[in-house]
Design a protein around this motif. Structure first.
Motif, PDB file in Angstrom:
ATOM      1  N   ASN A  29       0.825  -1.204   0.000  1.00 26.52           N
ATOM      2  CA  ASN A  29       0.000   0.000   0.000  1.00 26.52           C
ATOM      3  C   ASN A  29       0.862   1.258   0.000  1.00 26.52           C
ATOM      4  OD1 ASN A  29      -2.429  -1.405   0.024  1.00 26.52           O
ATOM      5  ND2 ASN A  29      -2.451  -1.531   2.255  1.00 26.52           N
ATOM      6  N   THR A  30       1.998   1.186   0.676  1.00 19.99           N
ATOM      7  CA  THR A  30       2.897   2.333   0.712  1.00 19.99           C
ATOM      8  C   THR A  30       3.391   2.657  -0.693  1.00 19.99           C
ATOM      9  OG1 THR A  30       3.560   1.767   2.968  1.00 19.99           O
ATOM     10  CG2 THR A  30       5.005   3.253   1.764  1.00 19.99           C
ATOM     11  N   LEU A  31       3.812   1.632  -1.415  1.00 21.51           N
ATOM     12  CA  LEU A  31       4.271   1.847  -2.790  1.00 21.51           C
ATOM     13  C   LEU A  31       3.138   2.376  -3.665  1.00 21.51           C
ATOM     14  CD1 LEU A  31       6.377   1.713  -5.021  1.00 21.51           C
ATOM     15  CD2 LEU A  31       5.748  -0.686  -5.359  1.00 21.51           C
ATOM     16  N   ALA A  32       1.947   1.831  -3.519  1.00 29.93           N
ATOM     17  CA  ALA A  32       0.812   2.271  -4.344  1.00 29.93           C
ATOM     18  C   ALA A  32       0.542   3.757  -4.143  1.00 29.93           C
ATOM     19  CB  ALA A  32      -0.428   1.446  -4.010  1.00 29.93           C
ATOM     20  N   LEU A  33       0.563   4.221  -2.900  1.00 30.37           N
ATOM     21  CA  LEU A  33       0.313   5.633  -2.635  1.00 30.37           C
ATOM     22  C   LEU A  33       1.472   6.502  -3.125  1.00 30.37           C
ATOM     23  CD1 LEU A  33      -1.698   7.643  -1.519  1.00 30.37           C
ATOM     24  CD2 LEU A  33      -0.700   7.284   0.757  1.00 30.37           C
ATOM     25  N   MET A  34       2.690   6.011  -2.962  1.00 33.57           N
ATOM     26  CA  MET A  34       3.850   6.761  -3.444  1.00 33.57           C
ATOM     27  C   MET A  34       3.824   6.881  -4.968  1.00 33.57           C
ATOM     28  SD  MET A  34       6.798   5.358  -0.876  1.00 33.57           S
ATOM     29  CE  MET A  34       8.058   6.555  -1.309  1.00 33.57           C
ATOM     30  N   GLU A  35       3.419   5.818  -5.654  1.00 32.95           N
ATOM     31  CA  GLU A  35       3.328   5.861  -7.115  1.00 32.95           C
ATOM     32  C   GLU A  35       2.261   6.849  -7.573  1.00 32.95           C
ATOM     33  OE1 GLU A  35       2.841   1.722  -8.139  1.00 32.95           O
ATOM     34  OE2 GLU A  35       4.996   1.513  -8.530  1.00 32.95           O
ATOM     35  N   LYS A  36       1.188   6.958  -6.817  1.00 29.11           N
ATOM     36  CA  LYS A  36       0.136   7.938  -7.136  1.00 29.11           C
ATOM     37  C   LYS A  36       0.705   9.363  -7.045  1.00 29.11           C
ATOM     38  CE  LYS A  36      -4.724   7.584  -6.780  1.00 29.11           C
ATOM     39  NZ  LYS A  36      -5.084   7.302  -8.136  1.00 29.11           N
ATOM     40  N   LEU A  37       1.436   9.635  -5.990  1.00 23.54           N
ATOM     41  CA  LEU A  37       2.058  10.947  -5.823  1.00 23.54           C
ATOM     42  C   LEU A  37       3.100  11.195  -6.920  1.00 23.54           C
ATOM     43  CD1 LEU A  37       2.544  13.579  -4.295  1.00 23.54           C
ATOM     44  CD2 LEU A  37       4.034  12.296  -2.737  1.00 23.54           C
ATOM     45  N   ALA A  38       3.914  10.201  -7.203  1.00 21.75           N
ATOM     46  CA  ALA A  38       4.927  10.341  -8.260  1.00 21.75           C
ATOM     47  C   ALA A  38       4.265  10.619  -9.597  1.00 21.75           C
ATOM     48  CB  ALA A  38       5.796   9.095  -8.332  1.00 21.75           C
TER      49      ALA A  38
END
Length: 153
Positions: A29-38
């Motif tokens: 989930n952390t990666l998914a949210l970070m990818e959204k921001l990126a």
């Protein structure tokens, strides 16, 4: 005017440090949210974005720049030191930031004690913009954010 660390490189560089407890091969989930921001940041022209999954590196314990043979912190620190934008992502675990995020904070602290940045003599993130991504229940998000920002000052 915006000050860029590397005047010879007109691009902005954003480094996303994923401090998930999971290996990079698992859904996070952390990666998914970070990818959204990126993804939202990709609209900026001349922006390089690098995702760094901390569990892909062998970070030994201790608030030091180099903890001995096999320690890969110097590789991670080089990425951090060269960025203009630093985003640290972490899950909440037992009401606090993940142990992986804590290790990164400890290693960053060690870099200030040993004068990591010979060019500036400053903290590796000096002159950078920092952001934090926290995933998990609301059982500690405020604490994770407050403590992490305070640690990055």
């Amino acid at each position: 005017m915006f000050h860029r660390k590397k005047q010879n490189n007109p691009k902005l560089k954003a480094v996303f440090l994923n401090c998930s407890l999971k290996p990079s091969s698992e859904v996070s989930n952390t990666l998914a949210l970070m990818e959204k921001l990126a993804g939202a940041m990709q609209v900026v022209e001349d922006m390089d974005i690098e995702m760094v999954h901390i569990n892909d590196y062998n970070l030994l314990n201790g608030p030091v720049n180099y903890a001995g043979e096999g320690d890969q912190w110097p590789e991670v620190l080089e990425k951090i030191s060269s960025c203009n934008i630093f985003i640290m992502g972490m899950p909440i675990w037992m009401g606090v930031r993940s142990s992986v995020a804590q290790r990164v904070i400890e290693r960053l602290d060690g870099s200030t004690k040993e004068g990591t940045c010979p060019k500036t003599g400053q903290f590796p993130l000096y002159g950078s913009v920092a952001g934090i991504v926290v995933t998990g229940n609301e059982d500690g998000a405020h604490d994770c954010i407050a403590n992490t920002f305070a640690n990055l000052l």
